[in-house]
Design a protein around this motif. Sequence first.
Motif, PDB file in Angstrom:
ATOM      1  N   THR A  86     -24.986  -4.167  -4.809  1.00  0.00           N
ATOM      2  CA  THR A  86     -25.240  -3.934  -3.388  1.00  0.00           C
ATOM      3  C   THR A  86     -26.677  -3.478  -3.222  1.00  0.00           C
ATOM      4  OG1 THR A  86     -22.949  -3.266  -2.995  1.00  0.00           O
ATOM      5  CG2 THR A  86     -24.572  -2.546  -1.379  1.00  0.00           C
ATOM      6  N   MET A  87     -27.350  -4.007  -2.217  1.00  0.00           N
ATOM      7  CA  MET A  87     -28.656  -3.499  -1.828  1.00  0.00           C
ATOM      8  C   MET A  87     -28.428  -2.602  -0.615  1.00  0.00           C
ATOM      9  SD  MET A  87     -31.125  -6.870  -2.228  1.00  0.00           S
ATOM     10  CE  MET A  87     -32.538  -6.074  -1.479  1.00  0.00           C
ATOM     11  N   VAL A  88     -29.029  -1.420  -0.645  1.00  0.00           N
ATOM     12  CA  VAL A  88     -28.900  -0.481   0.463  1.00  0.00           C
ATOM     13  C   VAL A  88     -30.204  -0.478   1.243  1.00  0.00           C
ATOM     14  CG1 VAL A  88     -28.542   1.941   1.108  1.00  0.00           C
ATOM     15  CG2 VAL A  88     -27.256   0.952  -0.810  1.00  0.00           C
ATOM     16  N   GLY A  89     -30.079  -0.576   2.563  1.00  0.00           N
ATOM     17  CA  GLY A  89     -31.252  -0.583   3.421  1.00  0.00           C
ATOM     18  C   GLY A  89     -31.103   0.387   4.576  1.00  0.00           C
ATOM     19  N   THR A  90     -32.249   0.769   5.128  1.00  0.00           N
ATOM     20  CA  THR A  90     -32.267   1.597   6.329  1.00  0.00           C
ATOM     21  C   THR A  90     -33.261   1.000   7.320  1.00  0.00           C
ATOM     22  OG1 THR A  90     -33.969   3.049   5.423  1.00  0.00           O
ATOM     23  CG2 THR A  90     -31.674   3.747   5.144  1.00  0.00           C
ATOM     24  N   GLU A 108     -30.295   2.531  11.514  1.00  0.00           N
ATOM     25  CA  GLU A 108     -29.211   1.713  10.965  1.00  0.00           C
ATOM     26  C   GLU A 108     -29.115   2.000   9.474  1.00  0.00           C
ATOM     27  OE1 GLU A 108     -29.975  -2.141  13.891  1.00  0.00           O
ATOM     28  OE2 GLU A 108     -30.400  -2.306  11.746  1.00  0.00           O
ATOM     29  N   HIS A 109     -27.905   2.019   8.968  1.00  0.00           N
ATOM     30  CA  HIS A 109     -27.646   2.126   7.530  1.00  0.00           C
ATOM     31  C   HIS A 109     -27.005   0.801   7.134  1.00  0.00           C
ATOM     32  CE1 HIS A 109     -27.041   4.371   3.807  1.00  0.00           C
ATOM     33  NE2 HIS A 109     -25.930   3.680   3.684  1.00  0.00           N
ATOM     34  N   MET A 110     -27.602   0.081   6.169  1.00  0.00           N
ATOM     35  CA  MET A 110     -27.178  -1.288   5.873  1.00  0.00           C
ATOM     36  C   MET A 110     -26.786  -1.460   4.409  1.00  0.00           C
ATOM     37  SD  MET A 110     -30.272  -3.182   7.956  1.00  0.00           S
ATOM     38  CE  MET A 110     -31.571  -2.166   7.258  1.00  0.00           C
ATOM     39  N   TYR A 111     -25.787  -2.292   4.189  1.00  0.00           N
ATOM     40  CA  TYR A 111     -25.384  -2.739   2.849  1.00  0.00           C
ATOM     41  C   TYR A 111     -25.482  -4.256   2.838  1.00  0.00           C
ATOM     42  CZ  TYR A 111     -23.267   1.628   1.087  1.00  0.00           C
ATOM     43  OH  TYR A 111     -23.045   2.894   0.622  1.00  0.00           O
ATOM     44  N   LEU A 112     -26.217  -4.792   1.881  1.00  0.00           N
ATOM     45  CA  LEU A 112     -26.288  -6.230   1.652  1.00  0.00           C
ATOM     46  C   LEU A 112     -25.569  -6.459   0.336  1.00  0.00           C
ATOM     47  CD1 LEU A 112     -27.324  -9.067   2.290  1.00  0.00           C
ATOM     48  CD2 LEU A 112     -29.504  -8.412   1.279  1.00  0.00           C
ATOM     49  N   GLU A 114     -22.649  -8.959  -2.243  1.00  0.00           N
ATOM     50  CA  GLU A 114     -21.936 -10.194  -2.540  1.00  0.00           C
ATOM     51  C   GLU A 114     -20.480 -10.023  -2.119  1.00  0.00           C
ATOM     52  OE1 GLU A 114     -22.500 -11.626  -6.545  1.00  0.00           O
ATOM     53  OE2 GLU A 114     -24.623 -11.101  -6.493  1.00  0.00           O
ATOM     54  N   GLU A 115     -19.970 -11.070  -1.522  1.00  0.00           N
ATOM     55  CA  GLU A 115     -18.566 -11.068  -1.101  1.00  0.00           C
ATOM     56  C   GLU A 115     -18.081 -12.507  -1.080  1.00  0.00           C
ATOM     57  OE1 GLU A 115     -16.861 -10.081   3.135  1.00  0.00           O
ATOM     58  OE2 GLU A 115     -17.104  -8.189   2.026  1.00  0.00           O
ATOM     59  N   ALA A 116     -16.995 -12.783  -1.766  1.00  0.00           N
ATOM     60  CA  ALA A 116     -16.381 -14.118  -1.809  1.00  0.00           C
ATOM     61  C   ALA A 116     -17.385 -15.196  -2.225  1.00  0.00           C
ATOM     62  CB  ALA A 116     -15.738 -14.453  -0.470  1.00  0.00           C
ATOM     63  N   GLY A 117     -18.257 -14.868  -3.190  1.00  0.00           N
ATOM     64  CA  GLY A 117     -19.216 -15.850  -3.702  1.00  0.00           C
ATOM     65  C   GLY A 117     -20.419 -16.080  -2.818  1.00  0.00           C
ATOM     66  N   SER A 118     -20.581 -15.287  -1.780  1.00  0.00           N
ATOM     67  CA  SER A 118     -21.713 -15.409  -0.872  1.00  0.00           C
ATOM     68  C   SER A 118     -22.250 -14.013  -0.578  1.00  0.00           C
ATOM     69  CB  SER A 118     -21.286 -16.123   0.419  1.00  0.00           C
ATOM     70  OG  SER A 118     -22.428 -16.461   1.187  1.00  0.00           O
ATOM     71  N   LEU A 119     -23.017 -13.872   0.507  1.00  0.00           N
ATOM     72  CA  LEU A 119     -23.585 -12.587   0.896  1.00  0.00           C
ATOM     73  C   LEU A 119     -23.132 -12.193   2.291  1.00  0.00           C
ATOM     74  CD1 LEU A 119     -27.272 -13.139  -0.275  1.00  0.00           C
ATOM     75  CD2 LEU A 119     -25.531 -11.761  -1.423  1.00  0.00           C
ATOM     76  N   VAL A 120     -22.968 -10.905   2.497  1.00  0.00           N
ATOM     77  CA  VAL A 120     -22.733 -10.346   3.828  1.00  0.00           C
ATOM     78  C   VAL A 120     -23.658  -9.150   3.992  1.00  0.00           C
ATOM     79  CG1 VAL A 120     -20.322 -11.068   4.040  1.00  0.00           C
ATOM     80  CG2 VAL A 120     -20.848  -8.826   3.105  1.00  0.00           C
ATOM     81  N   LEU A 121     -24.044  -8.887   5.220  1.00  0.00           N
ATOM     82  CA  LEU A 121     -24.815  -7.709   5.551  1.00  0.00           C
ATOM     83  C   LEU A 121     -23.957  -6.881   6.499  1.00  0.00           C
ATOM     84  CD1 LEU A 121     -28.556  -7.455   6.235  1.00  0.00           C
ATOM     85  CD2 LEU A 121     -26.959  -6.156   7.599  1.00  0.00           C
ATOM     86  N   LYS A 122     -23.676  -5.640   6.108  1.00  0.00           N
ATOM     87  CA  LYS A 122     -22.862  -4.747   6.925  1.00  0.00           C
ATOM     88  C   LYS A 122     -23.731  -3.571   7.346  1.00  0.00           C
ATOM     89  CE  LYS A 122     -18.620  -6.068   4.589  1.00  0.00           C
ATOM     90  NZ  LYS A 122     -17.355  -5.641   4.000  1.00  0.00           N
ATOM     91  N   LEU A 123     -23.589  -3.164   8.604  1.00  0.00           N
ATOM     92  CA  LEU A 123     -24.415  -2.050   9.065  1.00  0.00           C
ATOM     93  C   LEU A 123     -23.692  -1.189  10.086  1.00  0.00           C
ATOM     94  CD1 LEU A 123     -25.798  -2.488  12.127  1.00  0.00           C
ATOM     95  CD2 LEU A 123     -27.062  -4.202  10.895  1.00  0.00           C
ATOM     96  N   LYS A 124     -24.188   0.037  10.190  1.00  0.00           N
ATOM     97  CA  LYS A 124     -23.747   0.976  11.220  1.00  0.00           C
ATOM     98  C   LYS A 124     -24.993   1.497  11.911  1.00  0.00           C
ATOM     99  CE  LYS A 124     -20.199   3.779  10.793  1.00  0.00           C
ATOM    100  NZ  LYS A 124     -18.919   3.376  11.319  1.00  0.00           N
TER     101      LYS A 124
END
Length: 193
Positions: A86-90, A108-112, A114-124
Motif C-alpha cells: 500500500t502507498m499512503v498519501g496525504t 485527505e488521507h489516501m491509500y493506493l 492493489e486489489e483484485a489484480g488491479s489498483l484502487v485509491l481509497k480516501l477520507k
Amino acid sequence: MRNTMLVMLAGAILMGIGLASQPVSAQEAPPPVAHETKLGAKGFKSPPATIEQMSWLVGQWIGTGIQDAPAMESWLPPVGETMAETMVGTFVQQKPAEDGGGTIMFTEHMYLMEEAGSLVLKLKHFNADLTAWEEKDDMVTFRLVAIEECAAYFHALTLRCDDRKDGTRGLLAAVRMQSGGELVFRFESRTER
C-alpha cells in the motif's frame, strides 16, 4: 459577506470532490472542462496493475489548488508484503488568502493499493478540526480505469506526470465533480526521489 460567499463556494466545490461515493454514470456525465479525468462504463473491469507501476508518484508535491490557494500532496514508498503493498498519501488544501490564508481548509488521507489484480485509491476527507466528511467506516473509493507509464486514470480521478517546458517533472491531479466539471491541481516536486 465576501468570506461567507467564499465559504459557500468552497463548500459547493468540495461537495463535488466526494463524487465517487455517488458515482457519475458515463451516460449522464457532461464533458469535463479540462478533459483530464476518465469514467469507466457501468460495470467496467479494472485493468491489471501493480503498485510498482506507481513508483513515480513517491515524493512531496507542492502547488496550488482551490482558488489558487496553496496545496500539497505527499506519497510514501509502498509498505507491506508483496501482493499487499500500500502507498499512503496525504493531501492538504489551504484556505485562500482572503479567507484566512495559511490555515487548513481540508485534508485527505489516501491509500493506493492493489486489489483484485488491479489498483484502487481509497480516501477520507477531514475538516481542519479533524472531523471527517465521510461516516466513520465510509471512504471514497476510486477504481482504476486505465494505466500508462506515468499516469493512472481512476474512475473520476487522474494522477499523472506533468512534464514542464523547463524539463522538470510535476504532478497533475484532477477530480471530476458531480457537475461534470473538473478540479485540476498542478504540483511541482520538492523532494528527490
